[in-house]
Design a protein around this motif. Structure first.
Motif, PDB file in Angstrom:
ATOM      1  N   THR A  16      21.937  -2.575  18.713  1.00 51.95           N
ATOM      2  CA  THR A  16      23.604  -3.397  18.408  1.00 51.95           C
ATOM      3  C   THR A  16      23.257  -4.072  17.023  1.00 51.95           C
ATOM      4  O   THR A  16      22.195  -4.652  16.930  1.00 51.95           O
ATOM      5  N   SER A  17      23.785  -3.934  16.373  1.00 51.07           N
ATOM      6  CA  SER A  17      23.222  -4.948  14.707  1.00 51.07           C
ATOM      7  C   SER A  17      23.735  -6.115  15.248  1.00 51.07           C
ATOM      8  O   SER A  17      22.543  -7.096  14.965  1.00 51.07           O
ATOM      9  N   HIS A  18      24.546  -6.849  16.077  1.00 50.29           N
ATOM     10  CA  HIS A  18      24.699  -8.225  16.971  1.00 50.29           C
ATOM     11  C   HIS A  18      23.733  -8.363  16.987  1.00 50.29           C
ATOM     12  O   HIS A  18      23.246  -9.723  17.545  1.00 50.29           O
ATOM     13  N   GLY A  19      23.520  -7.707  18.532  1.00 54.54           N
ATOM     14  CA  GLY A  19      22.050  -7.772  19.240  1.00 54.54           C
ATOM     15  C   GLY A  19      20.536  -7.968  17.902  1.00 54.54           C
ATOM     16  O   GLY A  19      19.687  -9.350  18.244  1.00 54.54           O
ATOM     17  N   LEU A  20      20.350  -7.031  17.522  1.00 54.69           N
ATOM     18  CA  LEU A  20      19.295  -7.530  16.215  1.00 54.69           C
ATOM     19  C   LEU A  20      20.056  -9.259  14.850  1.00 54.69           C
ATOM     20  O   LEU A  20      18.857  -9.894  15.200  1.00 54.69           O
ATOM     21  N   LEU A  21      20.567  -9.170  15.182  1.00 57.99           N
ATOM     22  CA  LEU A  21      21.461 -10.126  13.855  1.00 57.99           C
ATOM     23  C   LEU A  21      20.921 -11.616  14.887  1.00 57.99           C
ATOM     24  O   LEU A  21      19.697 -12.937  13.952  1.00 57.99           O
ATOM     25  N   VAL A  22      20.907 -11.926  16.119  1.00 58.47           N
ATOM     26  CA  VAL A  22      21.049 -13.202  17.099  1.00 58.47           C
ATOM     27  C   VAL A  22      19.211 -12.708  17.458  1.00 58.47           C
ATOM     28  O   VAL A  22      18.768 -14.035  16.805  1.00 58.47           O
ATOM     29  N   GLY A  23      19.132 -11.992  17.354  1.00 55.15           N
ATOM     30  CA  GLY A  23      17.014 -11.823  17.471  1.00 55.15           C
ATOM     31  C   GLY A  23      16.522 -12.579  16.089  1.00 55.15           C
ATOM     32  O   GLY A  23      15.118 -13.362  15.779  1.00 55.15           O
ATOM     33  N   MET A  24      16.902 -12.656  14.788  1.00 56.35           N
ATOM     34  CA  MET A  24      16.567 -12.901  13.377  1.00 56.35           C
ATOM     35  C   MET A  24      17.275 -14.194  13.748  1.00 56.35           C
ATOM     36  O   MET A  24      16.396 -14.429  12.111  1.00 56.35           O
ATOM     37  N   VAL A  25      17.212 -15.320  13.810  1.00 57.54           N
ATOM     38  CA  VAL A  25      17.636 -16.326  13.785  1.00 57.54           C
ATOM     39  C   VAL A  25      16.761 -17.311  14.580  1.00 57.54           C
ATOM     40  O   VAL A  25      16.976 -17.126  15.535  1.00 57.54           O
ATOM     41  N   PRO A  26      16.679 -18.138  13.900  1.00 57.28           N
ATOM     42  CA  PRO A  26      15.530 -19.192  14.563  1.00 57.28           C
ATOM     43  C   PRO A  26      15.771 -20.462  15.171  1.00 57.28           C
ATOM     44  O   PRO A  26      17.572 -20.946  15.269  1.00 57.28           O
ATOM     45  N   PRO A  27      15.479 -20.455  16.388  1.00 57.73           N
ATOM     46  CA  PRO A  27      16.148 -21.528  17.235  1.00 57.73           C
ATOM     47  C   PRO A  27      16.017 -23.118  16.876  1.00 57.73           C
ATOM     48  O   PRO A  27      15.576 -22.687  15.748  1.00 57.73           O
ATOM     49  N   ARG A  28      16.762 -23.425  17.053  1.00 60.74           N
ATOM     50  CA  ARG A  28      17.568 -25.017  16.408  1.00 60.74           C
ATOM     51  C   ARG A  28      17.992 -24.608  14.827  1.00 60.74           C
ATOM     52  O   ARG A  28      17.958 -25.798  14.441  1.00 60.74           O
ATOM     53  N   SER A  29      18.314 -23.824  14.754  1.00 59.93           N
ATOM     54  CA  SER A  29      18.942 -23.675  13.162  1.00 59.93           C
ATOM     55  C   SER A  29      20.446 -24.234  13.360  1.00 59.93           C
ATOM     56  O   SER A  29      21.027 -24.033  13.963  1.00 59.93           O
ATOM     57  N   ARG A  30      20.411 -24.315  11.682  1.00 64.01           N
ATOM     58  CA  ARG A  30      21.631 -25.001  11.302  1.00 64.01           C
ATOM     59  C   ARG A  30      22.205 -23.397  10.538  1.00 64.01           C
ATOM     60  O   ARG A  30      22.176 -23.149   9.697  1.00 64.01           O
ATOM     61  N   VAL A  31      23.452 -23.210  11.139  1.00 54.73           N
ATOM     62  CA  VAL A  31      23.596 -21.769  10.719  1.00 54.73           C
ATOM     63  C   VAL A  31      25.158 -21.750  10.311  1.00 54.73           C
ATOM     64  O   VAL A  31      25.901 -22.324  11.453  1.00 54.73           O
TER      65      VAL A  31
END
Length: 323
Positions: A16-31
């Motif tokens: 799913t696009s949202h599952g992939l997107l979450v996996g691409m964001v590094p922990p503790r990022s400013r988003v």
């Protein structure tokens, strides 16, 4: 009324696009989540200790999102002055999840995202693939019907293939770092396709075309270095593709269509054979007539009959009524 884009998803699901997107964001990022809808993506990112701010056009959805995000700005993603609102280099990651297809000038949105992205920051983007196999099959049947959600969402105003998406990003000064595509069989989407009316060979051919199984493109990207040549990147399948089992109705309809095709072929063969027989008899009759005219009997008979006809005309009695 809840936003139609508010839904639950499993962040561990990679197809799913949202599952992939979450996996691409590094922990503790400013988003910054542009087009954050009801905040479902930002809510999942909180589990990675990210600080997520949002931009949302729909005030009702924005109100829902405030329960999950650090802050939400109600604004049009195309006209917002990002730097004035958030400040330069305010974010490590800018997420454009299913946003660019909804705006008339995606280049302006990309420029705004870059204006608040850290120098070494990441853009995370998802967008539907207009060349998915279901749309190819639908067009073969003359169909292009909008739907509330999906590839032909009724609010989509821009459509991209993988090549045109790369052109858009390159022109905006953005380099694709890695790319995936969620996958779906051409007969297993919301697109209006009638499989019973499609030859199986056509469906199989479409399935085999490059990127025809890609439902959405999901990618991470970065700011380009001046003069940098974009690398050739191809999206990797994010999951297996399973062809849907055909329902008994579709199977029956397909068998009926095939039977009709066989019957039509048989009738065409019969008609062709009948035409050949007629042509043969016509040729035989012409040949028999030619041989008769060339025969001695015909010549003698004609030589006798012709003078008799002439004599008969010469001695025909005169009509009494004529002077």
């Amino acid at each position: 009324m809840p936003s139609k884009y508010a839904f639950d998803f499993d962040p561990q699901e990679t197809n799913t696009s949202h599952g992939l997107l979450v996996g691409m964001v590094p922990p503790r990022s400013r988003v910054l989540d542009v087009g954050c809808a009801a905040g479902y993506l930002g809510d999942a990112l909180k589990d990675k200790e990210c600080i997520v701010r949002g931009v949302e056009l729909d005030p009702v959805a924005a109100e829902e999102a405030r329960a999950h995000l650090a802050s939400v700005v109600v604004a049009d993603a195309e006209t917002l002055d990002y730097a004035a609102e958030f400040g330069a280099e305010a974010f490590d990651v800018v997420v454009l999840a299913d946003v660019l297809e909804h705006v008339r000038n995606p280049a302006r949105v990309l420029a705004g995202a870059l204006s608040v992205l850290a120098e070494d920051g990441t853009l995370v983007i998802s967008i539907p693939n207009v060349a998915h196999g279901s749309l190819r099959l639908g067009l073969l049947q003359g169909r292009w019907n909008y739907t509330p959600l999906g590839l032909l969402d009724e609010t989509h105003v821009r459509f991209v293939t993988w090549d045109t998406l790369q052109d858009l990003l390159t022109d905006a000064g953005i380099i694709v770092s890695a790319a995936w595509m969620t996958t779906a069989d051409p007969l297993a989407t919301e697109v209006d396709v009638d499989p019973a009316l499609l030859p199986q060979e056509v469906v199989d051919w479409v399935r085999a075309q490059p990127l025809a199984l890609g439902y959405q493109f999901v990618l991470s990207a970065r700011r380009a270095v001046p003069g940098e040549t974009p690398p050739q990147v191809e999206p990797l399948p994010a999951g297996p593709v399973v062809a849907p089992a055909e329902s008994p109705t579709i199977v029956s309809a397909r068998e009926e269509v095939e039977q009709l095709r066989r019957t039509l072929a048989d009738r065409e063969d019969e008609l062709r054979a009948a035409k050949e027989i007629i042509a043969y008899h016509e040729a035989a009759a012409l040949e028999a007539e030619r041989r008769l005219r060339d025969s001695a009997t015909w010549r003698v008979g004609n030589a006798v009959v012709t003078p008799l006809r002439a004599a008969k005309r010469a001695f025909r009695p005169t009509d009494p009524g004529k002077g």
